[in-house]
Design a protein around this motif. Structure first.
Motif, PDB file in Angstrom:
ATOM      1  N   SER A  52       0.866  -1.179   0.000  1.00 25.25           N
ATOM      2  CA  SER A  52       0.000   0.000   0.000  1.00 25.25           C
ATOM      3  C   SER A  52       0.906   1.233   0.000  1.00 25.25           C
ATOM      4  O   SER A  52       2.108   1.134   0.264  1.00 25.25           O
ATOM      5  N   ASP A  53       0.330   2.381  -0.273  1.00 26.39           N
ATOM      6  CA  ASP A  53       1.119   3.615  -0.260  1.00 26.39           C
ATOM      7  C   ASP A  53       1.755   3.852   1.105  1.00 26.39           C
ATOM      8  O   ASP A  53       2.911   4.235   1.202  1.00 26.39           O
ATOM      9  N   LYS A  54       1.000   3.592   2.147  1.00 29.96           N
ATOM     10  CA  LYS A  54       1.494   3.767   3.516  1.00 29.96           C
ATOM     11  C   LYS A  54       2.684   2.841   3.786  1.00 29.96           C
ATOM     12  O   LYS A  54       3.717   3.265   4.308  1.00 29.96           O
ATOM     13  N   ASP A  55       2.543   1.568   3.422  1.00 24.71           N
ATOM     14  CA  ASP A  55       3.618   0.599   3.637  1.00 24.71           C
ATOM     15  C   ASP A  55       4.846   0.942   2.789  1.00 24.71           C
ATOM     16  O   ASP A  55       5.979   0.803   3.247  1.00 24.71           O
ATOM     17  N   ASN A  85       5.799   3.926   1.786  1.00 20.81           N
ATOM     18  CA  ASN A  85       6.465   5.073   2.407  1.00 20.81           C
ATOM     19  C   ASN A  85       7.249   4.665   3.648  1.00 20.81           C
ATOM     20  O   ASN A  85       8.353   5.143   3.887  1.00 20.81           O
ATOM     21  N   GLU A  86       6.686   3.759   4.423  1.00 24.02           N
ATOM     22  CA  GLU A  86       7.345   3.249   5.612  1.00 24.02           C
ATOM     23  C   GLU A  86       8.627   2.494   5.239  1.00 24.02           C
ATOM     24  O   GLU A  86       9.670   2.669   5.871  1.00 24.02           O
TER      25      GLU A  86
END
Length: 49
Positions: free
Chosen positions: A33-36, A38-39
């Motif tokens: 996902s975008d969040k993952d 970025n992380e």
């Protein structure tokens, strides 16, 4: 980051390194996902300072 590693470990049976995750993601073999994503990028930058 913990969720990415947890999912990977559940599927493949071991905890991957950040470098392995980056490599798989850059080849399109690890969908995040975008969040993952970025992380993962954030953790990778920490290792390369």
């Amino acid at each position: 980051m913990k969720t990415i590693i947890k999912k990977y470990k559940k599927k493949f049976g071991y905890s991957p390194s950040i470098y392995e995750l980056i490599n798989l993601h850059s080849k399109g073999l690890l969908i995040l996902s975008d969040k993952d994503e970025n992380e993962l990028k954030k953790e990778f930058k920490k290792l390369n300072k």
